[in-house]
Design an enzyme around this catalytic site. Sequence first.
Site, PDB file in Angstrom:
ATOM      1  N   ASP A 306       0.814  -1.218   0.000  1.00  0.00           N
ATOM      2  CA  ASP A 306       0.000   0.000   0.000  1.00  0.00           C
ATOM      3  C   ASP A 306       0.849   1.271   0.000  1.00  0.00           C
ATOM      4  OD1 ASP A 306      -2.032  -1.803   0.344  1.00  0.00           O
ATOM      5  OD2 ASP A 306      -2.880  -0.837   2.121  1.00  0.00           O
ATOM      6  N   HIS A 450       3.794  -2.094   3.201  1.00  0.00           N
ATOM      7  CA  HIS A 450       3.862  -0.755   2.600  1.00  0.00           C
ATOM      8  C   HIS A 450       5.171  -0.598   1.842  1.00  0.00           C
ATOM      9  CE1 HIS A 450       0.955  -0.549   5.890  1.00  0.00           C
ATOM     10  NE2 HIS A 450       0.347   0.379   5.165  1.00  0.00           N
TER      11      HIS A 450
HETATM   12 ZN    ZN Z   1      -2.575   3.292   3.386  1.00  0.00          ZN
END
Ligand code: ZN
Length: 493
Positions: A306, A450
């Site tokens: 993400d 991430h």
């Molecule tokens: Zn996010």
Amino acid sequence: MCPGEQLPAGRDRPRVVRRPSASVPGLLAFLAATLVAGACGDADLAPTPSPSTPTTVSFAQPAIVPPSLVTGLDTRVEESFGPGRVTFATLPVIPGAEAFTAEIQQAVDADFARFEADTAPADDPPYPELLVGWDLVAASPRVLGARLITTELGAAGDDGRVQTTWYDAEAGTALPSSALLADENAPELADRLRRAGAADPRIDADALEQQLAAGDFDALAFTSSGQLLVEFDQGAVAAEGLGPVALAVDPEGLLSVFGQSASLAATAPSDPALAPPPPTATTRPAVTADSDVDCSVQRCVALTFDDGPVAGTADLLDVLADKGVPATFFVVGSNAQAQPDLLARMVAEGHVVGNHTQDHPDLTKLDAEQVRDQIEQVNDTVAAATGVRPTLLRPPYGATSPTVADVAAAAGMAQVLWNVDPEDWKDRDSAVVQQRVLSSTDDGDIVLSHDIHETTREAYAAIIDGLVANGYTLVTVPQLLGEIEPGQVYRGR
Ligand code: ZN
């Protein structure tokens, strides 16, 4: 808002129209306006008729430079979640313009500090939220300009600020907005702003007078036709519901020599080419095809990343290519706009690009129009860069609601959450991330990470080796889930 688009009259929370089919009222109005201004035509204030509402003229908008114009431009993402508050900021990082980046970073740090000092944490969601986004408003070998847009979504309502930072590339120094002005002309600027304000019934003359007396213009930019644009924070000179507003004036005689270069860099931008171009990424062969995978018999796991892409995402793509495994990337629109080549590379190499919203807001605080706008802007960016329109939505913070589900369903998108979270944003330690993923992943899981964090990117070679050694087949989210139903929430199998 695009120049020439319409505000229905007579509403205290006007609707900001991005394009004929989508409007963004209320909270993120100015953010949406900011982030789409680059898509608008040349006219600054040419009204177009609206079929259903009385028309007024929109506020002028700055000329926006596409970030992909600037060689080597990267984005930095700073986020935190809890306790009781959430923050998400993106800022531009331009190699060769370190003083510029440092000045912008300082402004973001000040925003974070102010938010923490002024905002009490909440016990339960929705949490008070700080969002910082940016636009490039000028670029040339001589001048760079960036506009930071700060939105607070808190218990006491929303608040929006805008400020513009400039950079003299020849001197290597960051400059405030006031550097655009020739000092002796400040009274003339005030007169022109007074006249511009008087011509717009939405501007509160007394409030404007107070701003002029303070004389602290920290958000100067240019319109695409070269007018000098003065932006005011939300509520400073007009109703709160309008968000930050801007007045455009004739710059004749007002600009410093630097300001004149800045005007050119805004209206006829060019690549500043301040650093050698990064090596061109070679696209690697696509990994596992759909036909190679059957998750009804294989033990499948989907890796998801993400908040990117950032330049460093290329390193993760290299790892995935080396290992021959696909992943699913949930991209933030403002980052995606700066990295179209990385999006194209993802798709070419067999990965899936999903949607993580344009600005990373908690979608449960927004109404349907705002949610739609947050989603569609990203879908447009990804489709333009890759030819593929996303069908997967990951709502920021995993925060969803019936409204979000309805909008996702109407857009033909499934909502994809996760069931393995190594909290890699919190512990920036590759060994910790690796240990957490390997110890908690099971058949059918969706792993959240991430790609904006170097420690995460560096953890994944070993994570992939470990998962494969444990007998898992790594797949994309569509491969894992098979048939998916738009609007539905999926957290793994
Ligand atoms: Zn996010």
